[in-house]
Design an enzyme around this catalytic site. Structure first.
Site, short mmCIF file in Angstrom:
data_model
loop_
_atom_site.label_atom_id
_atom_site.label_comp_id
_atom_site.label_asym_id
_atom_site.label_seq_id
_atom_site.Cartn_x
_atom_site.Cartn_y
_atom_site.Cartn_z
N LYS A 212 0.83 -1.21 0.00
CA LYS A 212 0.00 0.00 0.00
C LYS A 212 0.87 1.27 0.00
CE LYS A 212 -3.00 3.05 0.40
NZ LYS A 212 -4.39 3.28 0.64
N HIS A 250 5.74 8.95 -26.75
CA HIS A 250 6.69 7.83 -26.76
C HIS A 250 5.97 6.61 -26.16
CE1 HIS A 250 9.99 5.26 -25.54
NE2 HIS A 250 10.80 5.98 -26.30
N CYS A 266 -3.65 10.82 1.74
CA CYS A 266 -2.98 9.55 1.43
C CYS A 266 -1.60 9.77 0.83
CB CYS A 266 -3.84 8.74 0.47
SG CYS A 266 -5.55 8.64 0.99
N PHE A 331 -8.67 19.50 -2.69
CA PHE A 331 -7.34 18.91 -2.87
C PHE A 331 -7.16 18.27 -4.23
CE2 PHE A 331 -8.77 14.64 -1.43
CZ PHE A 331 -7.94 13.81 -2.17
N1 SAJ Z 1 -2.18 14.93 -8.59
C1 SAJ Z 1 -1.37 15.71 -9.41
N2 SAJ Z 1 -1.07 15.26 -10.66
C2 SAJ Z 1 -1.54 14.07 -11.14
C3 SAJ Z 1 -2.36 13.27 -10.31
C4 SAJ Z 1 -2.65 13.73 -9.03
O1 SAJ Z 1 -0.91 16.78 -9.01
O2 SAJ Z 1 -1.25 13.74 -12.30
C5 SAJ Z 1 -2.50 15.41 -7.22
C6 SAJ Z 1 -4.01 15.64 -7.00
O3 SAJ Z 1 -4.39 16.92 -7.45
C7 SAJ Z 1 -4.09 15.49 -5.50
C8 SAJ Z 1 -3.02 14.44 -5.17
O4 SAJ Z 1 -2.18 14.40 -6.30
O5 SAJ Z 1 -3.76 16.70 -4.85
C9 SAJ Z 1 -3.57 13.05 -4.89
O6 SAJ Z 1 -4.65 12.73 -5.79
P1 SAJ Z 1 -4.82 11.29 -6.46
O7 SAJ Z 1 -6.02 11.32 -7.30
O8 SAJ Z 1 -3.54 10.88 -7.12
O9 SAJ Z 1 -4.97 10.30 -5.24
P2 SAJ Z 1 -5.90 10.21 -3.90
O10 SAJ Z 1 -5.12 10.76 -2.77
O11 SAJ Z 1 -7.26 10.74 -4.13
O12 SAJ Z 1 -6.03 8.60 -3.76
C10 SAJ Z 1 -4.84 7.81 -3.68
C11 SAJ Z 1 -4.99 6.65 -4.68
N3 SAJ Z 1 -3.69 5.99 -4.83
C12 SAJ Z 1 -3.14 5.77 -6.06
O13 SAJ Z 1 -3.67 6.12 -7.09
C13 SAJ Z 1 -1.86 5.04 -6.08
C14 SAJ Z 1 -6.04 5.66 -4.18
O14 SAJ Z 1 -6.09 4.49 -5.00
C15 SAJ Z 1 -5.73 5.25 -2.73
O15 SAJ Z 1 -6.70 4.34 -2.21
C16 SAJ Z 1 -5.77 6.51 -1.88
O16 SAJ Z 1 -4.70 7.37 -2.35
C17 SAJ Z 1 -5.56 6.12 -0.42
O17 SAJ Z 1 -6.55 6.08 0.32
O18 SAJ Z 1 -4.43 5.77 -0.03
#
Ligand code: SAJ
Length: 421
Positions: A212, A250, A266, A331
């Site tokens: 995780k 690519h 998370c 967020f």
């Molecule tokens: N973000 C970026 N650029 C991107 C993708 C995301 O800046 O290309 C930012 C988002 O704006 C946000 C943060 O990252 O601020 C996190 O967003 P997210 O959509 O990547 O993830 P979370 O926090 O909503 O959920 C994550 C997920 N983990 C993964 O995708 C590996 C989810 O599957 C988990 O269950 C969750 O964390 C958790 O509970 O741990």
């Protein structure tokens, strides 16, 4: 042995949907929480968090009598712990809530029960759970003492669902099941197979914990790469979104999107659990955290530079005559969740330093958070378009993506998401 009653400890973003999912399969579920407001809301068949489709599931589960919420644990056949694991001090994991959950369920545990830790946890936390329970209940045996023949089985099964898609992902995502013995894993698979349609893959507890943390750290490192690129490109006068689009053509490159920082409970937290355990080894993971945590400060500097340049172009004005509009404080896109939001961090700072008006456009909330943004006003998009001298796009909500015609006409725009810029 089948599971007639399941108890879920912690009725938040993960616990409540999980409880509702078991209840939807007509299993009796007892949800436990310390928040009386959450308990009362759920017992009225309503929900205290925002998650699509969850309201329907919870309403049905409560009215049909399969789900109830209480403040003190009652006997059950399986206990799922889904409480927060924040950090304390210098980004070290804080297991206080997990320990409290163990203290609460220990008195009602009985021979044959299964205890599952779902909370995202540092490596070794499941062993601590088993240890705390064994200390509280010397009359029962646990897997670390007697393996497969233990009275109480213990496993780690981390949640991996994406906020906004929880109901679907709970059913469709593969689950990693880390039992403290083969028997623990076997029983945990039996439990999850009640509603999980995807595979339940068995490993040990430590590997499940690390799996995780690895998933979220991997995403954090990839976003840090994109955020670093955005700062490099700004210096070199290159459009980072065009650059990423080109590089992603690519066949083996897939760069994520830069933004104003990484938020939520998370991805901005979990990598620290690895760094705290192995500080000398986790160099890349640590650096990625620092890169992502520093991005909001870089955006704030950009806003200050933009303000200075606006004032030098309009010498008759002073800062109090300048209106700054911020688009998005959640967020991430299309949710109302402000937890650990870099956009909120940035707007709070602008609210504190700027002498003029600060307008906030956030289509997913009805009021600004209490105690924050005291000098700001929540307005709709049209008002901001009309009144702002400087615009800062922080979150790529669908409403903003649908307004590219107006957005792309804005002067003095800082677009951290590449929507209008
Ligand atoms: N973000 C970026 N650029 C991107 C993708 C995301 O800046 O290309 C930012 C988002 O704006 C946000 C943060 O990252 O601020 C996190 O967003 P997210 O959509 O990547 O993830 P979370 O926090 O909503 O959920 C994550 C997920 N983990 C993964 O995708 C590996 C989810 O599957 C988990 O269950 C969750 O964390 C958790 O509970 O741990």
């Amino acid at each position: 042995m089948s599971f007639e009653t399941i108890s879920v400890i912690g009725l938040g973003y993960i616990g409540l949907p999980t409880a509702a999912m078991f209840a939807s399969r007509k299993i009796k579920v007892i949800g436990v929480d310390v928040n009386q407001h959450a308990i009362d809301t759920i017992n009225q068949g309503q929900i205290h968090i925002v998650e699509p489709e969850l309201d329907i599931l919870v309403h049905a589960a409560v009215t049909e009598g399969y789900l109830k919420a209480v403040s003190t644990p009652e006997p059950a056949d399986a206990f799922l712990i889904a409480v927060p694991t924040p950090f304390k001090g210098k980004n070290e994991p804080d297991l206080t809530y997990i320990k409290s959950a163990c203290d609460a369920i220990a008195p009602v545990l009985k021979k044959g029960d299964l205890v599952i830790l779902e909370s995202t946890s540092p490596v070794g936390a499941t062993e601590s759970v088993a240890q705390w329970l064994a200390e509280a209940r010397a009359d029962l045996s646990f897997p670390q003492q007697v393996g497969d023949v233990a009275d109480v089985n213990v496993a780690h099964c981390p949640e991996r669902v994406l906020p906004g898609h929880v109901v679907r992902e709970l059913v469709e995502n593969d689950r990693v099941i880390g039992g403290m013995s083969a028997k623990c894993s076997e029983r945990a698979v039996l439990l999850y197979k009640t509603f999980v349609k995807a595979e339940c893959v068995i490993t040990n507890a430590r590997t499940a914990e690390m799996a995780k943390l690895t998933e979220n750290s991997c995403r954090d490192v990839q976003i840090a790469f994109a955020n670093e690129l955005s700062i490099i490109c700004d210096k070199l006068d290159i459009n980072v979104w065009e650059l990423i689009e080109l590089a992603n053509r690519h066949p083996r490159i897939n760069i994520l999107q830069p933004g104003c920082g990484v938020g939520g409970h998370c991805i901005a937290v979990d990598p620290w659990f690895i760094v705290a355990k192995t500080p000398d080894e986790a160099k890349l993971i640590h650096t990625a955290r620092l890169v992502n945590d520093s991005k909001p400060h870089w955006v704030i500097e950009q806003v200050k530079l933009q303000l200075a340049s606006f004032l030098s172009a309009n010498p008759e004005k002073s800062a109090k005559d300048v209106t700054i509009a911020c688009y998005g404080i959640a967020f991430k896109p299309d949710i109302d969740d402000l937890r650990e939001s870099p956009a909120l961090q940035i707007t709070t700072e602008i609210d504190a330093f700027h002498a003029g008006n600060v307008l906030i456009v956030e289509p997913n909330i009805d009021s600004l958070p209490a105690n924050k943004l005291a000098n700001s006003t929540l307005v709709n998009m049209d008002v901001a378009f009309e009144q702002a001298d400087i615009s800062v796009l922080l979150v790529d909500h669908k409403e903003f993506k649908n307004a590219t015609v107006q957005g792309s006409k804005l002067k003095n725009l800082i677009d951290t998401r590449g929507v209008w810029g």
